[in-house]
Write a protein that holds these residues in place. Structure first.
Motif, PDB file in Angstrom:
ATOM      1  N   LEU A 103       0.792  -1.110   0.059  1.00 54.08           N
ATOM      2  CA  LEU A 103       0.061  -0.147   0.014  1.00 54.08           C
ATOM      3  C   LEU A 103       0.680   1.130   0.076  1.00 54.08           C
ATOM      4  O   LEU A 103       0.541   2.148  -0.805  1.00 54.08           O
ATOM      5  CB  LEU A 103      -0.928  -0.081   1.224  1.00 54.08           C
ATOM      6  N   ALA A 104       1.918   1.148   0.580  1.00 53.27           N
ATOM      7  CA  ALA A 104       2.888   2.382   0.632  1.00 53.27           C
ATOM      8  C   ALA A 104       3.364   2.755  -0.600  1.00 53.27           C
ATOM      9  O   ALA A 104       3.676   3.869  -0.990  1.00 53.27           O
ATOM     10  CB  ALA A 104       4.287   2.182   1.597  1.00 53.27           C
ATOM     11  N   ASP A 105       3.562   1.705  -1.521  1.00 54.44           N
ATOM     12  CA  ASP A 105       3.912   1.926  -2.843  1.00 54.44           C
ATOM     13  C   ASP A 105       3.222   2.871  -3.759  1.00 54.44           C
ATOM     14  O   ASP A 105       3.356   3.097  -4.863  1.00 54.44           O
ATOM     15  CB  ASP A 105       4.450   0.806  -3.752  1.00 54.44           C
ATOM     16  N   LEU A 106       1.896   2.742  -3.289  1.00 56.38           N
ATOM     17  CA  LEU A 106       0.619   3.493  -3.869  1.00 56.38           C
ATOM     18  C   LEU A 106       0.262   4.896  -3.558  1.00 56.38           C
ATOM     19  O   LEU A 106      -0.566   5.337  -3.849  1.00 56.38           O
ATOM     20  CB  LEU A 106      -0.471   2.429  -4.049  1.00 56.38           C
ATOM     21  N   ARG A 107       1.076   5.158  -2.354  1.00 53.56           N
ATOM     22  CA  ARG A 107       0.943   6.738  -2.035  1.00 53.56           C
ATOM     23  C   ARG A 107       0.799   7.664  -3.224  1.00 53.56           C
ATOM     24  O   ARG A 107       1.644   7.443  -4.131  1.00 53.56           O
ATOM     25  CB  ARG A 107       1.941   7.233  -1.184  1.00 53.56           C
ATOM     26  N   GLY A 108      -0.055   8.582  -3.207  1.00 54.48           N
ATOM     27  CA  GLY A 108      -0.296   9.504  -4.326  1.00 54.48           C
ATOM     28  C   GLY A 108      -1.323   9.132  -5.272  1.00 54.48           C
ATOM     29  O   GLY A 108      -1.573   9.785  -6.147  1.00 54.48           O
ATOM     30  N   ARG A 109      -1.738   7.929  -4.837  1.00 59.56           N
ATOM     31  CA  ARG A 109      -2.814   7.349  -5.831  1.00 59.56           C
ATOM     32  C   ARG A 109      -3.857   6.904  -5.025  1.00 59.56           C
ATOM     33  O   ARG A 109      -3.785   6.656  -3.869  1.00 59.56           O
ATOM     34  CB  ARG A 109      -2.383   6.086  -6.458  1.00 59.56           C
ATOM     35  N   LYS A 110      -5.042   6.884  -5.572  1.00 60.19           N
ATOM     36  CA  LYS A 110      -6.564   6.413  -5.093  1.00 60.19           C
ATOM     37  C   LYS A 110      -6.556   5.177  -5.038  1.00 60.19           C
ATOM     38  O   LYS A 110      -6.299   4.455  -6.264  1.00 60.19           O
ATOM     39  CB  LYS A 110      -7.774   7.262  -5.468  1.00 60.19           C
ATOM     40  N   VAL A 111      -6.900   4.204  -3.977  1.00 57.21           N
ATOM     41  CA  VAL A 111      -6.972   2.666  -4.102  1.00 57.21           C
ATOM     42  C   VAL A 111      -8.128   2.095  -3.309  1.00 57.21           C
ATOM     43  O   VAL A 111      -8.501   2.613  -2.330  1.00 57.21           O
ATOM     44  CB  VAL A 111      -5.568   2.037  -3.202  1.00 57.21           C
ATOM     45  N   ILE A 112      -8.757   1.162  -4.094  1.00 58.96           N
ATOM     46  CA  ILE A 112      -9.913   0.533  -3.713  1.00 58.96           C
ATOM     47  C   ILE A 112      -9.406  -0.859  -3.195  1.00 58.96           C
ATOM     48  O   ILE A 112      -9.077  -1.530  -4.014  1.00 58.96           O
ATOM     49  CB  ILE A 112     -11.060   0.289  -4.711  1.00 58.96           C
ATOM     50  N   VAL A 113      -9.479  -1.180  -1.868  1.00 57.45           N
ATOM     51  CA  VAL A 113      -8.939  -2.441  -1.570  1.00 57.45           C
ATOM     52  C   VAL A 113     -10.356  -3.229  -1.169  1.00 57.45           C
ATOM     53  O   VAL A 113     -10.964  -2.868  -0.087  1.00 57.45           O
ATOM     54  CB  VAL A 113      -8.347  -2.444  -0.105  1.00 57.45           C
ATOM     55  N   TYR A 114     -10.323  -4.140  -1.847  1.00 53.89           N
ATOM     56  CA  TYR A 114     -11.734  -4.925  -1.477  1.00 53.89           C
ATOM     57  C   TYR A 114     -11.557  -6.423  -0.847  1.00 53.89           C
ATOM     58  O   TYR A 114     -10.581  -7.182  -1.495  1.00 53.89           O
ATOM     59  CB  TYR A 114     -12.784  -4.979  -2.378  1.00 53.89           C
ATOM     60  N   PHE A 115     -12.382  -6.921   0.158  1.00 50.72           N
ATOM     61  CA  PHE A 115     -12.067  -8.166   0.721  1.00 50.72           C
ATOM     62  C   PHE A 115     -12.974  -9.154   0.177  1.00 50.72           C
ATOM     63  O   PHE A 115     -14.319  -8.736   0.420  1.00 50.72           O
ATOM     64  CB  PHE A 115     -11.909  -8.094   2.415  1.00 50.72           C
ATOM     65  N   TYR A 116     -12.919 -10.343  -0.111  1.00 53.30           N
ATOM     66  CA  TYR A 116     -13.981 -11.134  -0.639  1.00 53.30           C
ATOM     67  C   TYR A 116     -13.557 -12.576  -0.058  1.00 53.30           C
ATOM     68  O   TYR A 116     -12.454 -12.944   0.151  1.00 53.30           O
ATOM     69  CB  TYR A 116     -13.851 -11.419  -2.223  1.00 53.30           C
ATOM     70  N   PRO A 117     -14.372 -13.492   0.401  1.00 54.08           N
ATOM     71  CA  PRO A 117     -14.348 -14.606   1.004  1.00 54.08           C
ATOM     72  C   PRO A 117     -13.564 -15.815   0.334  1.00 54.08           C
ATOM     73  O   PRO A 117     -12.471 -16.140   0.923  1.00 54.08           O
ATOM     74  CB  PRO A 117     -15.949 -15.010   1.276  1.00 54.08           C
ATOM     75  N   ALA A 118     -13.856 -16.007  -0.894  1.00 55.09           N
ATOM     76  CA  ALA A 118     -12.957 -17.123  -1.712  1.00 55.09           C
ATOM     77  C   ALA A 118     -13.122 -17.057  -3.282  1.00 55.09           C
ATOM     78  O   ALA A 118     -14.266 -16.844  -3.812  1.00 55.09           O
ATOM     79  CB  ALA A 118     -13.716 -18.330  -1.331  1.00 55.09           C
ATOM     80  N   ALA A 119     -11.797 -17.323  -3.729  1.00 56.04           N
ATOM     81  CA  ALA A 119     -11.929 -17.253  -5.274  1.00 56.04           C
ATOM     82  C   ALA A 119     -12.787 -18.165  -5.540  1.00 56.04           C
ATOM     83  O   ALA A 119     -13.055 -19.504  -5.531  1.00 56.04           O
ATOM     84  CB  ALA A 119     -10.207 -17.504  -5.364  1.00 56.04           C
ATOM     85  N   SER A 120     -13.212 -18.103  -7.029  1.00 52.21           N
ATOM     86  CA  SER A 120     -14.004 -18.998  -7.781  1.00 52.21           C
ATOM     87  C   SER A 120     -15.343 -19.360  -7.123  1.00 52.21           C
ATOM     88  O   SER A 120     -16.076 -20.597  -7.359  1.00 52.21           O
ATOM     89  CB  SER A 120     -13.302 -20.114  -7.998  1.00 52.21           C
ATOM     90  N   THR A 121     -15.944 -18.636  -6.045  1.00 55.20           N
ATOM     91  CA  THR A 121     -17.437 -18.926  -5.624  1.00 55.20           C
ATOM     92  C   THR A 121     -18.073 -17.746  -6.360  1.00 55.20           C
ATOM     93  O   THR A 121     -17.693 -17.015  -6.845  1.00 55.20           O
ATOM     94  CB  THR A 121     -17.329 -18.745  -4.307  1.00 55.20           C
ATOM     95  N   PRO A 122     -19.576 -18.375  -6.403  1.00 60.94           N
ATOM     96  CA  PRO A 122     -20.448 -17.442  -7.305  1.00 60.94           C
ATOM     97  C   PRO A 122     -20.403 -15.917  -7.001  1.00 60.94           C
ATOM     98  O   PRO A 122     -20.377 -15.096  -7.778  1.00 60.94           O
ATOM     99  CB  PRO A 122     -21.869 -18.149  -7.040  1.00 60.94           C
ATOM    100  N   GLY A 123     -20.400 -15.583  -5.552  1.00 64.35           N
ATOM    101  CA  GLY A 123     -20.882 -14.283  -5.276  1.00 64.35           C
ATOM    102  C   GLY A 123     -19.417 -13.495  -5.396  1.00 64.35           C
ATOM    103  O   GLY A 123     -19.277 -12.336  -5.959  1.00 64.35           O
ATOM    104  N   CYS A 124     -18.109 -14.225  -4.988  1.00 65.63           N
ATOM    105  CA  CYS A 124     -16.960 -13.543  -5.246  1.00 65.63           C
ATOM    106  C   CYS A 124     -16.507 -13.219  -6.928  1.00 65.63           C
ATOM    107  O   CYS A 124     -15.897 -12.385  -7.161  1.00 65.63           O
ATOM    108  CB  CYS A 124     -15.760 -14.241  -4.475  1.00 65.63           C
TER     109      CYS A 124
ATOM    110  N   ASP B 296      -3.230  10.363   0.360  1.00 66.23           N
ATOM    111  CA  ASP B 296      -2.425  10.335   1.423  1.00 66.23           C
ATOM    112  C   ASP B 296      -2.482   9.209   2.311  1.00 66.23           C
ATOM    113  O   ASP B 296      -1.722   9.286   3.579  1.00 66.23           O
ATOM    114  CB  ASP B 296      -2.877  11.577   2.281  1.00 66.23           C
ATOM    115  N   GLY B 297      -3.142   7.970   1.885  1.00 67.44           N
ATOM    116  CA  GLY B 297      -3.461   6.862   2.823  1.00 67.44           C
ATOM    117  C   GLY B 297      -4.151   6.806   4.081  1.00 67.44           C
ATOM    118  O   GLY B 297      -4.204   5.991   4.750  1.00 67.44           O
ATOM    119  N   SER B 298      -5.228   7.651   3.721  1.00 70.20           N
ATOM    120  CA  SER B 298      -6.111   7.562   4.732  1.00 70.20           C
ATOM    121  C   SER B 298      -7.412   6.955   4.230  1.00 70.20           C
ATOM    122  O   SER B 298      -7.610   6.970   3.068  1.00 70.20           O
ATOM    123  CB  SER B 298      -6.587   9.101   5.261  1.00 70.20           C
ATOM    124  N   VAL B 299      -8.115   6.448   5.097  1.00 72.45           N
ATOM    125  CA  VAL B 299      -9.386   5.687   4.678  1.00 72.45           C
ATOM    126  C   VAL B 299     -10.671   6.985   4.251  1.00 72.45           C
ATOM    127  O   VAL B 299     -10.713   7.736   5.046  1.00 72.45           O
ATOM    128  CB  VAL B 299     -10.055   5.000   5.737  1.00 72.45           C
TER     129      VAL B 299
END
Length: 156
Positions: A26-47, A130-133
């Motif tokens: 994440l530190a390498d992306l300072r100066g850019r806006k980042v969307i970090v999304y958490f999902y339960p499991a790869a290859s499942t229908p919802g994910c 700036d790295g803030s939420v």
């Protein structure tokens, strides 16, 4: 249960490998806006629905200056297969020890079809330059999430 992040909090830094083993910080992306999304499991229908929704909206997100990082507890082979099968255009990061999930409040008790279980809480955290939420979203729905997110970010 982990504490949830609030707007204005400093986003916890992390370095995790993507589906190909390349480390992303994440530190390498300072100066850019980042969307970090958490999902339960790869290859499942919802994910799969959610990942493809991000994929299909990448051009508008990138045009607005956003990077997208998907995070799950999956190991690299599962992420590599999922990334390839769905032709995803953003990194999928592996957090098998759940340290980043916990730091972001994306691990804990949740209601799964009427039963209380402990697991990944489908969450999206938007981090500013700036790295803030900027925008913390918890217990999001897979279907329609990106359209809702784009609206909240003023991108519609």
């Amino acid at each position: 249960m982990s504490d949830r992040l609030a707007a204005g909090d400093t986003a916890p830094d992390f370095t995790l490998p993507d589906q190909d083993g390349t480390e992303h910080s994440l530190a390498d992306l300072r100066g850019r806006k980042v969307i970090v999304y958490f999902y339960p499991a790869a290859s499942t229908p919802g994910c799969t629905t959610e990942a493809c929704d991000f994929r299909d909206n990448m051009s508008s997100l990138q045009a607005a200056g956003y990077e997208v990082l998907g995070v799950s507890k999956d190991e690299l082979p599962a992420l590599q297969r999922f990334h390839h099968e769905q032709a995803l255009s953003f990194p999928l990061l592996s957090d098998p020890d759940l340290a980043v999930h916990r730091a972001y409040g994306a691990w804990g008790e949740k209601n799964n079809y009427g039963k209380i279980v402990t697991g990944t809480i489908r969450s999206t955290i938007v981090v500013d330059e700036d790295g803030s939420v900027q925008l913390p979203l918890y217990n999001v729905k897979a279907t329609g999430h990106v359209a809702s997110l784009r609206k909240k970010l003023g991108l519609l």
